[in-house]
Scaffold this active site. Structure first.
Site, short mmCIF file in Angstrom:
data_model
loop_
_atom_site.label_atom_id
_atom_site.label_comp_id
_atom_site.label_asym_id
_atom_site.label_seq_id
_atom_site.Cartn_x
_atom_site.Cartn_y
_atom_site.Cartn_z
N ASP A 206 0.83 -1.10 0.02
CA ASP A 206 0.14 0.02 0.04
C ASP A 206 0.91 1.22 0.06
OD1 ASP A 206 -2.02 1.69 0.22
OD2 ASP A 206 -3.26 0.57 1.44
C1 BGC Z 1 -5.24 3.13 0.12
C2 BGC Z 1 -5.37 2.05 -1.07
C3 BGC Z 1 -4.97 2.43 -2.33
C4 BGC Z 1 -3.61 3.23 -2.32
C5 BGC Z 1 -3.47 4.09 -3.77
C6 BGC Z 1 -3.87 3.88 -0.33
O1 BGC Z 1 -4.02 5.10 0.71
O2 BGC Z 1 -5.22 2.37 1.22
O3 BGC Z 1 -6.51 1.35 -0.91
O4 BGC Z 1 -5.02 1.60 -3.36
O5 BGC Z 1 -3.75 4.24 -1.43
O6 BGC Z 1 -4.21 4.93 -4.15
#
Ligand code: BGC
Length: 768
Positions: free
Chosen positions: A289
């Site tokens: 993530d």
């Molecule tokens: C979120 C993810 C997301 C990623 C990219 C993160 O803050 O937890 O679910 O895919 O950002 O945007």
């Protein structure tokens, strides 16, 4: 050092695939043999720095606190394998030209983005689509979303979110399929099929299954907080939808933010290597993530960035999302001999394979001339309206308050969500993230009702103040919007008086209320589940007039409906129904669509009852014992609406539950059949649900667990017989004592019906 061991294990696991006893079947190769061959040949030409470049996913935009410069120079040096957060087609092409024309080996960039529930046409939020209890809803929506995204240069989506959510306080409940592993698995697989097709190819978008794993079990429902989940609960509940997605051929996984049992998920060897690669035989890639490699230090897990890179890669993370920790530290780790270059090769390989199979080497660029026509396909909106109608849940309908008559002359519409284009689509929309500029024309509920009734009807809107996240100093980090201060007592009194007057003057009141989309989702957990702002006061004022009131909820989580569930005649949960949402709500309100959605969560009475889930274990006292139960004494401990519940404008009867075998061995399968009849006046959809319970054995098993469901359409008077298998897949569980999957000799209860309280019962005996 350790990495050599890991490398050996990874190779070993590739041969072993489904470890004995796991529910995995024989697994086909994820990537094609041709992609493997080409990737291996390319890898031989690559320098160590170029390999490390492929393990880096950079932000495609300049963003305070993220990147101060565009990634152009890094791309030209072969230092970027993937880009995220870039949606501008021209910019995507510009960056791709740098990669393909200026980098030494001309390796194209893989563009990733959160295409969660639509690209330009926004479908219902995932929790809503799960409420359809129809996996083809997810499949159709994600197919169209994938086609749109791919045409606009996005080849990788950070979807599906398959986190089990047993707690409505956790804001991200809106992004998943709710509390149940069986329903969640079906929805996960449907999304993989929708985006990727039968196999990864030049028309597909690769999925990234997230957030691996246990993220939804956050302490107190507070986003990012620690999860403590024992292995048996991980295997029996939290991991099941992930495994299902993996078996459906998901190309990538995203490691979660939080620590699982004290070990951060993005540095968790057990999750990323032992379970994912060794047990399941996953051959794709793991992306963290956002910034999760860097934040291994924030967790107090890594000593410094080098240690963070070491811990992430040795746990099994292929790609670092946005933190640049791999780019800045992996070469040094190889130099020091802590990470072998052979292991780096192993981590790069699936990334290159994915790029080959996705056809990036042949067609790296977006055809800009075709994008708008693709995104504006009229079939997108028609499909959206249909799927939104299938996703709504009718929670209450006293004295057939719904459907409404199309001859109504005077309607009062109250509530801040009624005519807000910002609120009908929910979170995670491209426009929501990057500001206006997209060409969506979301249809509000007010507009939908107007479209349905035409100019003859007199509609009065009393919106009331928009509720906002009231948190001192809070500013929306993406939009920069500050919360509006709550209304003063005078303003409140004024709005309530207006709502009352409009209601008194109308034939029917439609209240459109709930939460704004930023009240659920990431970093949007709540300690209460109240209707925010003065909405409930406005609702009470309307009901007090004695006029029929229909409440339409727009929400990303169950809300406290104790008052409404006793006083408002009809409640329709529309969740966030998407671009055509207002038309779809009107279709249901006026009876053109008969609601057939069912709850994918147990609906709590209050936040204090969370986590609340139907598939809990039995305790030492029966649930209905007069005292000494573990239940609350100050409130009914049961959900307000049970898991699987939802009304229809018709009624259904379930009868004649029978098993092809009532006694069988653990290796056998029994077919469960049940007859479902539409006993009411209009055509409608029923969802047949099969629940089981193992009465005794090596572990306490849930009081009920869903192991089969099917949504079917029935004409009035029509009966259909449905059949479901009960075999190894349905009966087995991970035994905490022997640490393996078991089908035990035992007695099983089997129920069939329309929700998780179904009473139609049969017995099944499993022998040695
Ligand atoms: C979120 C993810 C997301 C990623 C990219 C993160 O803050 O937890 O679910 O895919 O950002 O945007």
């Amino acid at each position: 050092m350790h990495l050599r061991r890991n490398f050996a294990l990874a190779l070993f696991a590739g041969g072993l695939l489904a470890a004995a006893g796991t529910p995995a079947g024989a697994q086909a190769r994820l990537f094609s043999p041709a992609a493997r061959q080409k990737a291996e040949a390319l890898l031989k030409q690559m320098t160590l720095d170029e390999k490390i470049g492929q393990l880096n996913q950079s932000a495609g935009i300049v963003m305070p606190g993220v990147s101060t410069t565009k990634p152009d120079d890094m791309i030209a040096k072969g230092g970027v394998g993937s880009i995220l957060w870039q949606m501008n087609v021209k910019e995507i092409n510009r960056l791709q030209h740098i990669a393909v024309e200026k980098s030494r080996l001309h390796i194209p960039i893989l563009f990733g983005f959160d295409v969660i529930h639509g690209y330009r046409t926004i479908f219902p939020v995932p929790l809503a689509m799960a409420s359809s209890w129809d996996p083809s809803v997810e499949e159709q929506a994600q197919r169209l979303a994938g086609q749109d995204a791919r045409a606009a240069g996005i080849e990788w989506t950070f979807t599906p979110m398959v986190d089990i959510a047993r707690d409505a306080r956790w804001g991200r409940i809106v992004e998943g399929a709710g509390e149940d592993p069986f329903l969640g698995s079906a929805m996960a697989q449907a999304q993989v099929r929708g985006f990727q097709g039968a196999k990864l190819g030049p028309d597909s978008v690769m999925v990234c299954v997230k957030h691996f794993a246990g993220y939804g079990a956050a302490d107190g429902g507070r986003d990012y907080d620690s999860s403590y989940v024992p292995e048996e609960l991980m295997r029996n509940v939290y991991l099941r939808p992930f495994h299902a997605a993996e078996q459906a051929g998901a190309g990538s996984f995203m490691s979660a933010y939080m620590d699982l049992n004290d070990v951060p998920a993005s540095g968790n060897h057990w999750l990323l290597t032992d379970v994912l690669r060794k047990d399941w035989g996953f051959q794709g890639l793991v992306l963290t993530d956002a910034f999760a490699v860097k934040s291994l230090q924030t967790h107090g897990f890594a000593k410094d960035p080098e240690d963070a890179a070491y811990k992430a890669i040795s746990a099994g993370v292929n790609m670092d999302m946005a933190s640049l920790t791999y780019s800045q530290n992996l070469a040094q780790l190889v130099k020091e001999g802590k990470v072998s270059e052979a292991y780096i090769d192993q981590m790069v390989l699936p990334i290159l394979e994915a790029k080959y199979d996705l056809g990036l080497f042949e067609h790296p660029y977006v055809d800009e001339s075709k994008v708008e026509a693709m995104l504006n396909r009229p079939e997108g909106l028609a499909l959206e309206r249909k799927l939104a109608g299938r996703s709504m849940v009718l929670l209450r309908n006293q004295n057939r308050a719904l459907p409404l008559s199309k001859d109504l002359k005077k309607i009062a519409i109250i509530g801040p969500m009624a005519d807000s284009t910002r609120d009908i689509e929910g979170g995670w929309t491209v426009e929501g993230l990057f500001g206006p500029g997209g060409k969506n024309h979301p249809v509000t509920v007010l507009a939908g009702i107007r479209n349905k009734l035409g100019p003859g009807a007199q509609i009065t809107l009393v919106a009331g103040p928009q509720p906002s996240k009231i948190y001192p100093g809070l500013v929306d980090s993406i939009t920069g919007v500050k919360p509006t201060p709550p209304p003063t007592p005078e303003e409140t009194a004024n709005w309530i008086a207006k709502a009352k007057a409009a209601a008194a003057d109308a034939d029917v009141v439609v209240a459109v209320m709930g939460e704004t989309p930023n009240m659920s989702g990431e970093a949007a957990s709540r300690a209460t589940l109240d209707l925010p702002g003065i909405q409930e006061q406005m609702l009470e004022a309307a009901v007090a007039t004695g006029k029929p009131v229909v409440l339409v909820l727009l929400n990303g989580r169950p809300l406290d409906m104790r008052w409404a569930s006793e006083h408002v005649p009809a409640i329709l949960d529309a969740w966030y129904p998407g671009t055509e949402g207002g038309n779809a709500v009107a279709d249901v309100l006026f009876g053109d669509v008969n609601p057939g959605g069912k709850l994918p969560v147990s609906w709590p009475r209050v936040a204090g009852a969370e986590p609340l889930y139907y598939n809990h274990n039995l305790t030492h006292e029966p649930e209905d014992a007069p005292e000494f139960t573990s239940r609350y004494w100050d409130m009914n401990s049961k959900p307000l609406y049970p898991f699987g519940y939802g009304l229809s404008y018709t009624t259904f009867q379930f009868a004649n539950l029978r098993l092809s075998k009532t006694r069988m061995t653990a290796a056998d399968t029994s077919e469960v059949s049940v007859d479902v009849t539409n006993t009411g006046p209009v055509p409608g959809d029923a969802v047949a649900q099969i629940y089981i319970h193992q009465r005794y054995g090596s572990a306490s098993r849930p009081v009920r667990q869903l192991e089969g469901f099917k949504r079917i359409a029935l004409q009035p008077g029509e009966t259909k017989t449905l059949t479901f298998p009960l075999g190894r897949n349905e009966l087995q569980f991970w035994d905490p004592q022997t640490k393996r999957w078991l089908v035990e000799p035992s007695a099983f209860d089997v129920w069939a019906g329309g929700d998780s309280t179904a009473s139609l019962h049969a017995d099944l005996t499993v022998t040695q």
